[in-house]
Design an enzyme around this catalytic site. Structure first.
Site, PDB file in Angstrom:
ATOM      1  N   GLU A   1     -37.662 -42.113 -27.347  1.00  0.00           N
ATOM      2  CA  GLU A   1     -36.872 -42.805 -28.667  1.00  0.00           C
ATOM      3  C   GLU A   1     -37.775 -43.985 -29.082  1.00  0.00           C
ATOM      4  O   GLU A   1     -37.341 -44.674 -29.880  1.00  0.00           O
ATOM      5  CB  GLU A   1     -35.612 -43.121 -28.249  1.00  0.00           C
ATOM      6  N   GLY A  60     -25.624 -30.792 -15.501  1.00  0.00           N
ATOM      7  CA  GLY A  60     -24.258 -31.295 -16.153  1.00  0.00           C
ATOM      8  C   GLY A  60     -23.204 -31.343 -14.947  1.00  0.00           C
ATOM      9  O   GLY A  60     -23.432 -31.909 -13.775  1.00  0.00           O
ATOM     10  N   ASP A 110     -22.796 -29.249 -12.865  1.00  0.00           N
ATOM     11  CA  ASP A 110     -22.870 -28.160 -12.093  1.00  0.00           C
ATOM     12  C   ASP A 110     -23.801 -29.142 -11.014  1.00  0.00           C
ATOM     13  O   ASP A 110     -24.597 -28.333 -10.016  1.00  0.00           O
ATOM     14  CB  ASP A 110     -23.558 -26.906 -12.503  1.00  0.00           C
ATOM     15  N   ASP A 128     -16.039 -39.488 -20.784  1.00  0.00           N
ATOM     16  CA  ASP A 128     -17.016 -39.738 -21.725  1.00  0.00           C
ATOM     17  C   ASP A 128     -18.435 -39.271 -21.147  1.00  0.00           C
ATOM     18  O   ASP A 128     -19.011 -40.110 -20.325  1.00  0.00           O
ATOM     19  CB  ASP A 128     -17.180 -40.931 -22.392  1.00  0.00           C
ATOM     20  N   THR A 172     -21.516 -39.488 -22.729  1.00  0.00           N
ATOM     21  CA  THR A 172     -22.457 -40.222 -23.043  1.00  0.00           C
ATOM     22  C   THR A 172     -23.159 -41.148 -21.922  1.00  0.00           C
ATOM     23  O   THR A 172     -22.453 -41.987 -21.291  1.00  0.00           O
ATOM     24  CB  THR A 172     -21.922 -41.211 -24.202  1.00  0.00           C
ATOM     25  N   ASP A 183     -28.763 -40.502 -18.548  1.00  0.00           N
ATOM     26  CA  ASP A 183     -29.554 -41.987 -18.366  1.00  0.00           C
ATOM     27  C   ASP A 183     -28.855 -42.280 -16.984  1.00  0.00           C
ATOM     28  O   ASP A 183     -29.906 -42.978 -16.361  1.00  0.00           O
ATOM     29  CB  ASP A 183     -29.272 -43.023 -19.705  1.00  0.00           C
ATOM     30  N   ASN A 201     -27.182 -37.675  -8.660  1.00  0.00           N
ATOM     31  CA  ASN A 201     -26.247 -36.700  -8.988  1.00  0.00           C
ATOM     32  C   ASN A 201     -24.967 -37.797  -9.070  1.00  0.00           C
ATOM     33  O   ASN A 201     -24.186 -37.485  -9.891  1.00  0.00           O
ATOM     34  CB  ASN A 201     -26.386 -35.672  -8.021  1.00  0.00           C
TER      35      ASN A 201
END
Length: 291
Positions: A143, A209, A211, A233, A235, A239, A261
């Site tokens: 970014e 995700g 999993d 959420d 979001t 990170d 995880n």
């Protein structure tokens, strides 16, 4: 290079103010929908990962840029409040980076990022290069300008600093950058995009995700299964995972993968990016429950 118990992690990356709107469903093109909430939450992939690393116990130094606006002051204070060294964080003329985020009723999100000061981080100072050289790990994302990331990774590799890269947002990357990467942390989309170039990278962690996550290093493959949580959420969950992973990397891939995880899963249980990142005690407690 530092060899103390707490690893020294230099995070080179973005810091944004996230403008978060919640709504039952995300609008289709041309559609207007009613929102149910709004919040300004400090974020940016670099800042989120730095906070996650600090909350998992690393000694973190942040390299990046904020604007000279009100958001910039708040963003700097947020990093300071997380115990991150911001002595080399630049304040540049003009606006700070912002991200407009829409979160729907299922916790899924759509994000628009405007780089602001992040896009003006086009070189590295001698002090910044020295900080990278002295670190155990350099953690980067995409970014900020790609040439800055590439130069930092090359300097780190030359100095014996481990280079960790989260190649997000996805974009074409030069071979010379991949040549300096020791640890790549990718989601499924990024894994597919970069599958042909990840081969030479010594350590690759793929997040799945809900999993869980998978690690590949040499002939070793490790799997951390998904954790059942009440998602609010998503979001910043990636990170949270990435920062937690690099903070615990020195403990071995298996321990770091399980720790990260768990951190990523817990981050989905609260609204916002940096605000949802769990600390060491919360992660340790969640791991203990599964033993």
């Amino acid at each position: 290079m530092n060899h103390s118990a707490a690893p020294t992690v230099v995070v080179l990356g973005s810091v944004n103010m996230d403008l978060v709107t919640t709504t039952a469903h995300r609008p289709a093109p041309g559609e207007t929908v009613l929102g149910s909430g709004f919040a300004t939450v400090p974020g940016g992939k670099g800042a989120n990962q730095a906070i996650a690393a600090a909350r998992s116990g690393a000694d973190v130094r942040f390299l990046g840029a904020v604007g000279d606006d009100a958001f910039g002051a708040t963003l700097r204070a947020t990093l300071d409040g997380a115990g991150i060294d911001t002595t080399l964080l630049r304040t540049l003329p003009g606006p700070s980076g912002v991200a407009t985020i829409v979160v729907d009723g299922d916790g899924e999100n759509s994000i628009i990022v405007v780089a602001g000061a992040n896009g003006r981080m086009t070189d590295l100072t001698e002090a910044e290069l020295a900080a990278i050289e002295a670190a155990d790990i350099l953690l980067c994302q995409l970014e900020i300008p790609l040439e800055t990331v590439t130069a930092a990774a090359h300097h780190a590799g030359s100095a014996g600093t481990l280079v960790a890269l989260n190649p997000s947002p996805v974009q074409p990357l030069p071979a010379r950058l991949w040549a300096d990467v020791d640890l790549a942390i990718v989601n499924s989309l990024e894994y597919e995009q970069f599958s042909s170039t990840l081969g030479p990278v010594a350590h690759v962690v793929r997040t799945l995700g809900a999993d869980g996550a998978v690690y590949r290093g040499g002939d070793t493959e490790l799997v951390a299964g998904g954790r059942r949580v009440d998602v609010v959420d998503t979001t910043g969950a990636g990170d949270a995972f990435t920062g937690a992973l690099v903070a615990t990397w020195s403990q071995g891939a298996a321990a770091a993968l399980n720790w990260a995880n768990t951190a990523g899963a817990l981050a989905t249980t609260q609204l916002g990016a940096s605000a949802s990142i769990p600390g060491r005690e919360q992660i340790a407690a969640a791991l203990a429950e599964n033993r």
